[in-house]
Design a protein around this motif. Structure first.
Motif, short mmCIF file in Angstrom:
data_model
loop_
_atom_site.label_atom_id
_atom_site.label_comp_id
_atom_site.label_asym_id
_atom_site.label_seq_id
_atom_site.Cartn_x
_atom_site.Cartn_y
_atom_site.Cartn_z
N GLU A 148 0.85 -1.10 -0.05
CA GLU A 148 0.18 -0.08 0.12
C GLU A 148 0.88 1.20 0.00
O GLU A 148 0.61 2.08 -1.13
CB GLU A 148 -0.82 0.15 1.19
CG GLU A 148 -1.75 1.17 1.16
CD GLU A 148 -2.77 1.22 2.42
OE1 GLU A 148 -3.34 2.23 2.64
OE2 GLU A 148 -3.04 0.05 2.92
N ASP A 149 1.87 1.33 0.82
CA ASP A 149 2.48 2.45 0.99
C ASP A 149 3.60 2.67 -0.15
O ASP A 149 3.76 3.85 -0.65
CB ASP A 149 3.37 2.61 2.37
CG ASP A 149 4.28 3.80 2.38
OD1 ASP A 149 3.35 4.69 3.17
OD2 ASP A 149 5.25 4.02 2.40
N GLY A 150 4.04 1.51 -0.65
CA GLY A 150 4.92 1.31 -1.91
C GLY A 150 4.21 1.75 -3.08
O GLY A 150 4.67 2.63 -3.95
N MET A 151 2.98 1.52 -3.25
CA MET A 151 2.13 2.16 -4.43
C MET A 151 2.03 3.49 -4.36
O MET A 151 2.27 4.04 -5.67
CB MET A 151 0.86 1.35 -4.51
CG MET A 151 0.17 1.47 -5.89
SD MET A 151 -1.27 0.40 -5.94
CE MET A 151 -1.66 0.72 -7.77
N TYR A 152 1.91 4.11 -3.45
CA TYR A 152 1.70 5.67 -3.31
C TYR A 152 2.95 6.08 -3.65
O TYR A 152 3.15 6.96 -4.38
CB TYR A 152 1.30 5.61 -1.61
CG TYR A 152 1.50 7.32 -1.37
CD1 TYR A 152 0.70 8.33 -2.01
CD2 TYR A 152 2.05 7.67 -0.41
CE1 TYR A 152 1.24 9.62 -1.66
CE2 TYR A 152 2.61 8.84 0.10
CZ TYR A 152 2.11 9.97 -0.72
OH TYR A 152 2.43 11.27 -0.38
N ARG A 153 4.22 5.53 -3.10
CA ARG A 153 5.48 6.16 -3.24
C ARG A 153 5.77 6.06 -4.56
O ARG A 153 6.64 7.00 -5.09
CB ARG A 153 6.36 5.82 -2.13
CG ARG A 153 6.07 6.18 -0.75
CD ARG A 153 6.96 5.67 0.22
NE ARG A 153 6.58 5.98 1.48
CZ ARG A 153 6.75 7.13 2.28
NH1 ARG A 153 7.28 8.26 1.75
NH2 ARG A 153 6.03 7.44 3.40
N ARG A 154 5.42 5.11 -5.17
CA ARG A 154 5.76 4.68 -6.74
C ARG A 154 5.16 6.08 -7.38
O ARG A 154 5.89 6.40 -8.39
CB ARG A 154 5.30 3.53 -7.11
CG ARG A 154 5.32 3.28 -8.65
CD ARG A 154 4.71 2.01 -8.99
NE ARG A 154 4.53 1.71 -10.43
CZ ARG A 154 4.05 0.57 -11.19
NH1 ARG A 154 3.85 -0.44 -10.49
NH2 ARG A 154 4.23 0.67 -12.49
N GLY A 155 3.72 6.30 -7.09
CA GLY A 155 3.23 7.54 -7.67
C GLY A 155 3.96 8.72 -7.53
O GLY A 155 4.19 9.46 -8.43
N TYR A 178 -7.06 0.73 -2.71
CA TYR A 178 -7.27 1.17 -1.30
C TYR A 178 -8.22 2.29 -1.02
O TYR A 178 -7.69 3.39 -0.53
CB TYR A 178 -5.69 1.42 -0.85
CG TYR A 178 -4.66 0.51 -1.22
CD1 TYR A 178 -4.89 -0.83 -0.37
CD2 TYR A 178 -3.91 0.60 -2.16
CE1 TYR A 178 -3.80 -1.72 -0.57
CE2 TYR A 178 -2.67 -0.43 -2.48
CZ TYR A 178 -2.96 -1.46 -1.74
OH TYR A 178 -1.84 -2.39 -1.96
N ALA A 179 -9.30 2.23 -1.46
CA ALA A 179 -10.40 3.22 -1.15
C ALA A 179 -10.62 3.90 0.29
O ALA A 179 -10.65 5.18 0.39
CB ALA A 179 -11.81 2.55 -1.56
N ASN A 180 -10.15 3.00 1.32
CA ASN A 180 -10.33 3.55 2.80
C ASN A 180 -9.12 3.79 3.23
O ASN A 180 -8.90 3.96 4.33
CB ASN A 180 -11.11 2.72 3.42
CG ASN A 180 -12.52 2.21 3.02
OD1 ASN A 180 -13.15 3.18 2.40
ND2 ASN A 180 -12.96 1.19 2.86
N SER A 181 -8.12 3.95 2.64
CA SER A 181 -6.58 3.99 2.90
C SER A 181 -6.55 5.54 3.66
O SER A 181 -7.05 6.55 3.11
CB SER A 181 -5.46 4.03 1.88
OG SER A 181 -4.28 4.55 2.14
N LYS A 182 -5.76 5.40 4.79
CA LYS A 182 -5.23 6.71 5.27
C LYS A 182 -4.57 7.68 4.51
O LYS A 182 -4.65 9.02 4.84
CB LYS A 182 -4.56 6.57 6.62
CG LYS A 182 -5.27 5.80 7.72
CD LYS A 182 -4.29 5.48 8.89
CE LYS A 182 -5.19 4.70 9.94
NZ LYS A 182 -4.42 4.40 11.10
N LEU A 183 -4.03 7.13 3.45
CA LEU A 183 -3.19 7.91 2.41
C LEU A 183 -4.12 8.64 1.29
O LEU A 183 -3.67 9.46 0.49
CB LEU A 183 -2.06 7.16 1.79
CG LEU A 183 -1.12 6.51 3.01
CD1 LEU A 183 -0.27 5.52 1.92
CD2 LEU A 183 -0.02 7.85 3.12
N ARG A 184 -5.24 8.37 1.42
CA ARG A 184 -6.01 8.78 0.47
C ARG A 184 -6.17 10.30 0.18
O ARG A 184 -6.14 10.72 -0.99
CB ARG A 184 -7.50 8.40 0.56
CG ARG A 184 -8.21 8.60 -0.71
CD ARG A 184 -9.58 8.02 -0.80
NE ARG A 184 -10.54 8.51 -1.93
CZ ARG A 184 -11.45 7.90 -2.59
NH1 ARG A 184 -11.77 6.48 -2.18
NH2 ARG A 184 -12.17 8.34 -3.67
#
Length: 208
Positions: A148-155, A178-184
């Motif tokens: 999850e965190d890695g996909m965000y950081r890839r972006g 990850y619709a409900n992610s804290k990173l949204r």
């Protein structure tokens, strides 16, 4: 003369001495897991005391001997990655962890090594190498603990490298997965910037 108990009271054993005694006693356990527990605890003790030299000596030896022993090897990689990052030792982190990936492909430590190396490259503004780490990590471990965190950081890395289409696709996939992610919230903010950079004004206004 003084009894053994009196001598022990006068000269209490250090934490390190106690640890070595525990290690010697633990050697009777065939599976060796008790030994690994103690080594992990000792690594955390060194970190608490800010004895980084002893910590990394122990951690590197542990990983060399146990590259595929979850959860112990995973935990040690986490401690090493976070410590190097906190110390801003980015070059040492990437050099060591990329070698681990090369020497120990598809083992318990691989995903964590790719993740922390990617984070270090991001911290230095080396977005292309950060993307290289996160792309491999997501491709090889799409459901791993760092996914999850890695996909965000890839972006984020793709955005930093100026690959706006790749960044957009990655972050849109992130929201879908990850619709409900804290990173949204952070992801949507980045998407707003991406849409703006691509002159998609109407889409940008929806994200802000």
């Amino acid at each position: 003369g003084l009894t053994e108990e009196q001598l022990a009271a006068l000269y209490p054993k250090t934490e390190k001495q106690l640890w070595f005694e525990q290690m010697a006693q633990a050697s009777v356990f065939k599976d060796g897991n008790y030994v690994k527990d103690i080594q992990l605890q000792m690594a955390q003790y060194y970190l608490k005391k800010k004895d980084y030299q002893s910590f990394f000596a122990l951690a590197k030896q542990f990983v060399a001997e146990n590259p595929d022993e979850p959860p112990y090897s995973n935990d040690m990689i986490f401690l090493m990655g976070k410590t190097w990052l906190d110390m801003e030792k980015y070059s040492e982190l990437t050099k060591t962890f990329e070698k681990y990936v090369k020497d120990n492909p598809d083992t318990a430590i691989t995903e964590g090594c790719l993740y922390w190396a990617g984070i270090a490259y991001l911290a230095t503004g080396d977005f292309k190498n950060a993307m290289r780490m996160f792309v491999k990590m997501i491709d090889d471990y799409p459901n791993g603990p760092y996914a999850e965190d890695g996909m965000y950081r890839r972006g984020v890395a793709a955005f930093g490298a100026g690959n706006f289409s790749d960044a957009r696709d990655t972050l849109e996939d992130f929201i879908s997965r990850y619709a409900n992610s804290k990173l949204r919230g952070e992801v949507e903010f980045f998407l707003g910037d991406i849409y703006a950079n691509k002159a998609e004004v109407e889409l940008a206004m929806k994200q802000y």
